[in-house]
Design an enzyme around this catalytic site. Structure first.
Site, PDB file in Angstrom:
ATOM      1  N   TRP A 197      -4.430  -5.052  -2.778  1.00  0.00           N
ATOM      2  CA  TRP A 197      -3.309  -4.114  -2.789  1.00  0.00           C
ATOM      3  C   TRP A 197      -2.885  -3.754  -1.374  1.00  0.00           C
ATOM      4  CZ3 TRP A 197      -1.641  -5.227  -7.120  1.00  0.00           C
ATOM      5  CH2 TRP A 197      -2.480  -5.376  -8.228  1.00  0.00           C
ATOM      6  N   ASP A 246      -2.999   5.027   0.088  1.00  0.00           N
ATOM      7  CA  ASP A 246      -2.934   4.630  -1.314  1.00  0.00           C
ATOM      8  C   ASP A 246      -4.254   5.055  -1.954  1.00  0.00           C
ATOM      9  OD1 ASP A 246      -2.970   3.392  -3.767  1.00  0.00           O
ATOM     10  OD2 ASP A 246      -2.624   1.359  -3.003  1.00  0.00           O
ATOM     11  N   LYS A 264      -5.086   4.956 -13.131  1.00  0.00           N
ATOM     12  CA  LYS A 264      -6.455   4.698 -12.692  1.00  0.00           C
ATOM     13  C   LYS A 264      -7.384   5.892 -12.939  1.00  0.00           C
ATOM     14  CE  LYS A 264      -5.837   0.555 -11.017  1.00  0.00           C
ATOM     15  NZ  LYS A 264      -6.444  -0.617 -11.666  1.00  0.00           N
TER      16      LYS A 264
END
Length: 354
Positions: free
Chosen positions: A100, A167, A191
């Protein structure tokens, strides 16, 4: 009986949250209307959005510190783009710790120079780089706090006097941090906070408006701040369930409480991985994630036997990501300690059967 859900995302949610959410889908606020068919401009949903935003600031201890909370769409992948669109004027610094982070770097390169200050790609991202320097003239520094795929987590964040972007998709609300050290935090809700469809953005308003480029309205953070996260139709159900989950967390005792629970879960599983001669950890011990434990069998010929055992025990979502292999146990906030014990018991059962 509900399965022991170790899925990496969408995440496990508290049972009471699922119950409240299911009731709201049928009849919200006893108005004889479903949550997902009321107007997002109606007072009942505006109140939901307001409460969700306030809970975020309260739990992160960011109240009255110049931060705005947004619930947007497009996942963290959209934030890879929006971050650079809104903040990258000339040069940005990125720490590359996984898939990511690599994707975020790719998007940012469309808007200016990107300096990759360090990367762990040389060992398939099985560690967190250390002792790197961040250019002082960078418009911002971007890091990924937890790497879901590979199972690593930043335990310490570098000092940078400029704008800090993070993030936190897979460990938001799971551990105590000084969140005021970050100027922009983003996280996909799926998540650790709610169902897929909403993306949380927590942003210090004074970092905006400093790039010369014209930003499309839908991609401009200032647009969404000005409309109190209601510029376009928000993901109503995802925001509502996120609100319920945040409320659940607050009632438990907030992040200080859940951090202790998460540490117990991780300690239990990692102790078994290190003790049991049939298993091995995949990442550097000092960088192990509390949220996503990655491990493998020493002898892959035992795969079918182990898979049969954990599936028979009612365990779900244990297979590792295809780029890593092995197994991944995601232990998000709502996963009970008991579920981790069931997994440990299965690992020990395999050992006894050898």
């Amino acid at each position: 009986m509900k399965k022991h859900n170790f899925s990496a995302g969408p995440c496990i949610l508290p049972q009471e949250v699922l119950q409240q959410a299911s009731e709201a889908v049928l009849n919200f606020n006893n108005d004889d209307l479903s949550l997902i068919e009321i107007s997002h401009r109606s007072k009942p949903f505006v109140a939901v959005m307001e409460k969700a935003r306030n809970l975020v600031l309260e739990l992160l201890n960011l109240e009255n510190k110049g931060y705005q909370v947004l619930f947007l769409q497009g996942g963290a992948s959209m934030q890879f783009l929006m971050t650079a669109y809104n903040l990258l004027d000339k040069k940005a610094a990125y720490l590359n710790t996984g898939t990511w982070a690599s994707n975020a770097i790719k998007e940012a390169k469309m808007f200016g120079e990107v300096v990759e200050v360090a990367s762990s790609k040389d060992q398939n991202f099985n560690y967190i780089p250390k002792n790197y320097s961040i250019p002082s003239d960078a418009d911002y520094f971007h890091s990924t706090s937890n790497n879901t795929i590979f199972g690593t987590q930043l335990k310490e964040f570098p000092e940078f006097e400029g704008v800090n972007v993070c993030d936190m998709s897979s460990d938001i609300f799971s551990r105590m941090l000084d969140f005021s050290k970050f100027d922009l935090i983003y996280a996909g809700a799926q998540k650790n906070m709610g169902p897929a469809g909403a993306t949380l953005v927590v942003i210090k308003e004074d970092i905006l408006g400093k790039v010369e480029r014209e930003i499309p309205s839908i991609l401009n953070y200032q647009t969404h701040i000005g409309k109190e996260s209601m510029f376009n139709t928000p993901p109503v159900f995802a925001v509502y369930v996120s609100m319920l989950t945040l409320e659940w967390l607050k009632n438990l005792g907030g992040i200080p409480f859940i951090e202790k629970v998460n540490e117990k879960k991780a300690a239990l599983l990692y102790a078994e991985i290190d003790r049991n001669p049939l298993f091995k950890g995949i990442v550097a011990k000092e960088d192990r994630s509390t949220m996503n434990a990655t491990f493998a069998l020493v002898d892959e010929n035992m795969t079918s036997v182990f898979d049969g055992l954990w599936k028979s025990a009612g365990i779900n979502g244990l297979n590792g990501h295809r780029s890593v292999g092995g197994y991944r146990a995601s232990m998000y906030n709502a996963l009970p300690l008991y579920s981790v014990q069931v997994l440990v018991d299965v690992m020990q059962e395999l050992e006894r059967n050898v």
